[in-house]
Design a protein around this motif. Structure first.
Motif, mmCIF file in Angstrom:
data_model
loop_
_atom_site.group_PDB
_atom_site.id
_atom_site.type_symbol
_atom_site.label_atom_id
_atom_site.label_comp_id
_atom_site.label_asym_id
_atom_site.label_seq_id
_atom_site.Cartn_x
_atom_site.Cartn_y
_atom_site.Cartn_z
ATOM 1 N N TYR A 113 26.602 -29.244 38.238
ATOM 2 C CA TYR A 113 27.068 -30.629 38.122
ATOM 3 C C TYR A 113 27.031 -31.092 36.676
ATOM 4 O O TYR A 113 26.478 -30.431 35.794
ATOM 5 N N HIS B 261 29.374 -35.709 38.838
ATOM 6 C CA HIS B 261 30.438 -34.771 39.217
ATOM 7 C C HIS B 261 29.808 -33.491 39.778
ATOM 8 O O HIS B 261 29.052 -32.821 39.074
ATOM 9 N N LYS C 188 31.424 -37.656 42.788
ATOM 10 C CA LYS C 188 32.715 -37.049 43.078
ATOM 11 C C LYS C 188 32.564 -35.537 43.152
ATOM 12 O O LYS C 188 31.825 -34.942 42.364
#
Length: 407
Positions: free
Chosen positions: A229, A237, A267
């Motif tokens: 991430y 993310h 996300k």
């Protein structure tokens, strides 16, 4: 100069490491990668050339040359995938491109035919690719076999922490436990890539320097899940979340939720047929689904010889009439025999009125479990008697492919 004269002077041959700069220039032109894009990811021209050297050394890279100039190319990576628990050799097609002044001369069609012939020689009975044009690759025999579900979760929708016996540790991106976890995961997920060094390099090639890795260790200090991430502009993310069991999944989401004060949303992408919304208390999240990777069967008899059908309990037989737009060895009428243990054999056969008629694209997506035989028959992609469709439904396992890689 006439196009005929131009075509006559072109030569198809292997692209070698000495052509690395031209290989890179053609990729950059076709995919419109600018210097600004490269700077965003912290890459310089020298570094890109160096990064592509393993491709040119270990992949099957073919190209058309106009004199000494490389004008059309493709590359096939030597990969492996899990097919319902069986390990298949897979040819990963990538780096496809032609300079526009050489377009519409049939160059790519001949390159693909040569590449597929090489795959057959290397016993790579299936090929994967990421499609920049789904219609184009369908015409060449590839078909969609996996989806990507992109999600966006607001900070207020993050799951509340749940007690688990293990803990999460942030580690270096190349920590060996990450590869260990992924290997265990891939061996239990149909369709997944078994990542060799080249596959890992491709998977992480364009990632930002800010990428972080975190591993979940269970109560016995065994690594059972990981997270790749980065956090930027108050967005968490997720590049990849892999977990062996439910405990690891909860532990990794606990870790994400611990960033509540730092972020406004999370996300990421899911590559299995498991929407995230159902797992959250507040499931009113944004999720979008899109087709992801395509595949095509390269050598149909070899693919069937390796394929684990569901054991029917007694020998069963079907006649297939198959159309392949490129490969004559996949074209024609075949007799499929599946024994009581689920082992298949395919041989060239006779004409039969009751044959299952389809193309290689449809056969690929059906045998990979992405679409069921009854659905494909309903929409006209398979022509067969109801009895034959029922038999295919019994023989083909019910598991959709997982594929999270990109090359």
């Amino acid at each position: 100069m006439s196009r005929r004269k131009l075509q006559n002077r072109l030569k198809l041959k292997k692209v070698e490491p000495v052509h690395g700069e031209q290989f890179n220039d053609l990729l950059r032109y076709v995919f419109q990668v600018t210097n600004s894009d490269l700077q965003t990811f912290g890459w310089e021209n020298r570094e890109i050339e160096k990064s592509k050297l393993p491709v040119l050394k270990h992949a099957d890279v073919l190209g058309w040359f106009d004199g000494d100039k490389l004008i059309s190319q493709l590359a096939v990576y030597p990969f492996q995938v899990n097919m319902f628990g069986r390990i298949y050799e897979m040819g990963g097609l990538t780096g496809v491109g032609t300079y526009p002044e050489y377009a519409n001369m049939g160059l790519m069609n001949k390159l693909m035919l040569q590449a597929l012939s090489h795959m057959r020689e290397r016993k790579q009975s299936i090929s994967y690719l990421y499609p920049y044009s789904i219609p184009y690759y369908r015409r060449k025999g590839w078909e969609i076999i996996s989806n990507k579900i992109s999600y966006e979760v607001r900070d207020t929708q993050l799951p509340k922490p749940k007690a688990v016996p293990g803990n999460v540790e942030r580690v270096a991106i190349d920590h060996p436990h990450i590869r260990h976890i992924y290997e265990r995961f891939a061996l239990h997920n149909h369709g997944a890539m078994l990542r060799n060094d080249l596959a890992w390099e491709e998977y992480l090639r364009w990632d930002l320097d800010e990428m972080i890795a975190a591993i979940y260790y269970d109560g016995r200090d065994q690594p059972t899940g990981y997270l790749l991430y980065w956090v930027a502009e108050e967005v968490f993310h997720v590049k990849e979340m892999v977990h062996i069991d439910e405990e690891a999944r909860i532990g990794l989401w606990n870790f994400i939720s611990a960033h509540f004060s730092m972020i406004t949303k999370v996300k990421g992408d899911i590559y299995k047929n498991e929407p995230l919304a159902f797992l959250l208390e507040d499931g009113d999240i944004t999720e979008t689904i899109a087709p992801y990777y395509m595949a095509r069967i390269v050598d149909l008899p070899l693919f069937i010889e390796q394929y684990p059908f569901r054991p029917p309990g007694e020998d069963r037989k079907l006649v297939w009439k198959v159309d392949d737009p490129l490969l004559d060895w996949n074209q024609g009428t075949f007799v499929l025999t599946v024994n009581a243990a689920g082992e298949g054999k395919l041989v060239k056969g006779n004409q039969a009125a009751s044959a299952v008629t389809t193309d290689i694209q449809t056969l690929t997506t059906m045998l990979m479990g992405y679409k069921r035989p009854s659905y494909l028959a309903r929409i006209g992609r398979i022509q067969a008697e109801e009895e034959a469709i029922d038999l295919l439904e019994q023989l083909i396992r019910r598991e959709k492919p997982y594929f999270s890689d990109y090359f």
